[in-house]
Design a protein around this motif. Structure first.
Motif, PDB file in Angstrom:
ATOM      1  N   ARG A  98       0.833  -1.406  -0.051  1.00 51.40           N
ATOM      2  CA  ARG A  98       0.027   0.081  -0.081  1.00 51.40           C
ATOM      3  C   ARG A  98       0.758   1.370   0.206  1.00 51.40           C
ATOM      4  O   ARG A  98       0.564   2.298  -0.689  1.00 51.40           O
ATOM      5  CB  ARG A  98      -1.033  -0.260   1.124  1.00 51.40           C
ATOM      6  N   ALA A  99       1.922   1.285   0.687  1.00 47.79           N
ATOM      7  CA  ALA A  99       2.816   2.341   0.734  1.00 47.79           C
ATOM      8  C   ALA A  99       3.465   2.795  -0.424  1.00 47.79           C
ATOM      9  O   ALA A  99       3.471   3.758  -0.755  1.00 47.79           O
ATOM     10  CB  ALA A  99       3.945   2.333   1.749  1.00 47.79           C
ATOM     11  N   PHE A 100       4.234   1.677  -1.137  1.00 50.22           N
ATOM     12  CA  PHE A 100       4.853   1.939  -2.425  1.00 50.22           C
ATOM     13  C   PHE A 100       3.552   2.247  -3.651  1.00 50.22           C
ATOM     14  O   PHE A 100       3.874   3.093  -4.265  1.00 50.22           O
ATOM     15  CB  PHE A 100       5.490   0.711  -2.771  1.00 50.22           C
ATOM     16  N   ALA A 101       2.403   1.737  -3.347  1.00 46.99           N
ATOM     17  CA  ALA A 101       1.475   2.155  -4.559  1.00 46.99           C
ATOM     18  C   ALA A 101       0.999   3.673  -4.234  1.00 46.99           C
ATOM     19  O   ALA A 101       0.858   4.422  -5.034  1.00 46.99           O
ATOM     20  CB  ALA A 101       0.206   1.321  -4.395  1.00 46.99           C
ATOM     21  N   ALA A 102       0.812   4.104  -3.031  1.00 43.25           N
ATOM     22  CA  ALA A 102       0.574   5.546  -2.728  1.00 43.25           C
ATOM     23  C   ALA A 102       1.560   6.496  -3.107  1.00 43.25           C
ATOM     24  O   ALA A 102       1.289   7.588  -3.846  1.00 43.25           O
ATOM     25  CB  ALA A 102       0.168   5.541  -1.120  1.00 43.25           C
ATOM     26  N   LEU A 103       2.762   6.243  -3.013  1.00 43.70           N
ATOM     27  CA  LEU A 103       3.980   6.780  -3.306  1.00 43.70           C
ATOM     28  C   LEU A 103       4.174   6.937  -4.978  1.00 43.70           C
ATOM     29  O   LEU A 103       4.210   8.036  -5.504  1.00 43.70           O
ATOM     30  CB  LEU A 103       5.248   6.577  -2.823  1.00 43.70           C
ATOM     31  N   GLU A 104       3.941   5.863  -5.535  1.00 40.42           N
ATOM     32  CA  GLU A 104       3.867   5.616  -7.125  1.00 40.42           C
ATOM     33  C   GLU A 104       2.829   6.525  -7.741  1.00 40.42           C
ATOM     34  O   GLU A 104       2.927   6.933  -8.868  1.00 40.42           O
ATOM     35  CB  GLU A 104       3.818   4.222  -7.372  1.00 40.42           C
ATOM     36  N   ARG A 105       1.680   6.525  -7.107  1.00 39.40           N
ATOM     37  CA  ARG A 105       0.706   7.173  -7.724  1.00 39.40           C
ATOM     38  C   ARG A 105       0.215   8.570  -7.254  1.00 39.40           C
ATOM     39  O   ARG A 105      -0.358   9.185  -7.746  1.00 39.40           O
ATOM     40  CB  ARG A 105      -0.564   6.466  -7.610  1.00 39.40           C
ATOM     41  N   HIS A 106       1.212   9.148  -6.430  1.00 32.80           N
ATOM     42  CA  HIS A 106       1.137  10.499  -5.812  1.00 32.80           C
ATOM     43  C   HIS A 106       1.414  11.570  -6.928  1.00 32.80           C
ATOM     44  O   HIS A 106       1.748  11.344  -8.011  1.00 32.80           O
ATOM     45  CB  HIS A 106       2.119  10.783  -4.813  1.00 32.80           C
ATOM     46  N   THR A 107       0.455  12.622  -6.718  1.00 29.77           N
ATOM     47  CA  THR A 107       0.533  13.965  -7.575  1.00 29.77           C
ATOM     48  C   THR A 107       1.859  14.424  -7.580  1.00 29.77           C
ATOM     49  O   THR A 107       2.196  15.072  -8.604  1.00 29.77           O
ATOM     50  CB  THR A 107      -0.690  14.814  -7.436  1.00 29.77           C
ATOM     51  N   ASP A 108       2.636  14.500  -6.453  1.00 26.26           N
ATOM     52  CA  ASP A 108       3.839  15.120  -6.578  1.00 26.26           C
ATOM     53  C   ASP A 108       5.004  14.400  -7.143  1.00 26.26           C
ATOM     54  O   ASP A 108       5.350  13.298  -6.765  1.00 26.26           O
ATOM     55  CB  ASP A 108       4.225  15.404  -5.037  1.00 26.26           C
ATOM     56  N   PRO A 109       5.567  14.878  -8.174  1.00 26.61           N
ATOM     57  CA  PRO A 109       6.680  14.054  -9.030  1.00 26.61           C
ATOM     58  C   PRO A 109       7.606  13.848  -7.953  1.00 26.61           C
ATOM     59  O   PRO A 109       8.448  12.503  -8.235  1.00 26.61           O
ATOM     60  CB  PRO A 109       6.996  15.013  -9.952  1.00 26.61           C
ATOM     61  N   GLU A 110       8.285  14.820  -6.855  1.00 24.98           N
ATOM     62  CA  GLU A 110       9.410  14.215  -6.208  1.00 24.98           C
ATOM     63  C   GLU A 110       9.054  13.014  -5.280  1.00 24.98           C
ATOM     64  O   GLU A 110       9.852  12.220  -4.980  1.00 24.98           O
ATOM     65  CB  GLU A 110       9.681  15.434  -5.044  1.00 24.98           C
ATOM     66  N   ILE A 111       7.768  12.854  -4.742  1.00 23.83           N
ATOM     67  CA  ILE A 111       7.448  11.486  -4.171  1.00 23.83           C
ATOM     68  C   ILE A 111       7.231  10.368  -4.951  1.00 23.83           C
ATOM     69  O   ILE A 111       7.852   9.597  -4.832  1.00 23.83           O
ATOM     70  CB  ILE A 111       5.893  11.948  -3.328  1.00 23.83           C
ATOM     71  N   ARG A 112       6.765  10.685  -6.281  1.00 20.87           N
ATOM     72  CA  ARG A 112       6.849   9.492  -7.226  1.00 20.87           C
ATOM     73  C   ARG A 112       8.170   9.015  -7.682  1.00 20.87           C
ATOM     74  O   ARG A 112       8.499   7.840  -7.648  1.00 20.87           O
ATOM     75  CB  ARG A 112       6.255   9.916  -8.419  1.00 20.87           C
TER      76      ARG A 112
END
Length: 188
Positions: free
Chosen positions: A174-188
């Motif tokens: 869930r954590a990696f999925a949330a970071l991969e789909r995040h709107t912030d490109p730095e987080i992605r």
């Protein structure tokens, strides 16, 4: 080591604590005033600059430790104390690697939510903190950009953002999925 800013004074007591009739060693450590890492993060969650400064302090600390061939062995929320001046101090040294221990096995494997799932007692060297440090660093940077991730990923409960499940099953995390789909490109 008195040369490291992140460590505290301690004394090794061979007859530290008696359990029934057997004496066991222990480390008597200097008291450190401050907040455990998770408490500091929660209390500074809306202060992006403080979280980035902490991430940078973590990097400096690790460079200093690497330069001395030392690893803590159990970097995690309870063993990293952040002082009022935002200085990192480490406590709980029973898994620490120092050069004189080369060739030995690690006496403990560290907190499961901060360690590589493949870590074994044979992994014992100056590289020991690399995985945990990256996990903490990435968590701090992500939280500095989106503090809502802490509650979304139920961080602060024995972890910052990642748990052992995330490391063992990254495609189902869930954590990696949330970071991969995040709107912030730095987080992605």
């Amino acid at each position: 080591n008195d040369d490291l800013d992140c460590t505290v004074a301690f004394e090794y007591l061979t007859r530290g604590i008696r359990v029934q009739s057997a004496w066991h060693p222990l480390l008597k450590m200097e008291w450190v005033s401050g907040q455990p890492l998770d408490g500091y993060v929660r209390s500074h969650l809306k202060d992006s600059a403080a979280l980035i400064a902490l991430a940078n302090n973590l990097q400096r600390m690790l460079r200093e430790m690497h330069a001395n061939g030392i690893a803590h062995g159990d970097l995690q929320h309870g063993n990293i104390i952040v002082t009022e001046a935002a200085k990192i101090r480490l406590v709980d040294y029973d898994g620490m690697y120092v050069p004189s221990l080369a060739g030995h096995n690690c006496p403990e494997l560290g907190h499961r939510n901060y360690q590589h799932p493949g870590r074994t007692a044979k992994h014992f060297g100056p590289y020991l903190d690399n995985f945990a440090a990256w996990s903490i660093y990435v968590s701090l940077v992500c939280l500095s950009r989106d503090p809502l991730l802490l509650d979304e990923l139920q961080g602060g409960d024995e972890c910052l953002l990642f748990r052992i499940f995330d490391y063992k099953n990254p495609t189902r995390s869930r954590a990696f999925a949330a970071l991969e789909r995040h709107t912030d490109p730095e987080i992605r």
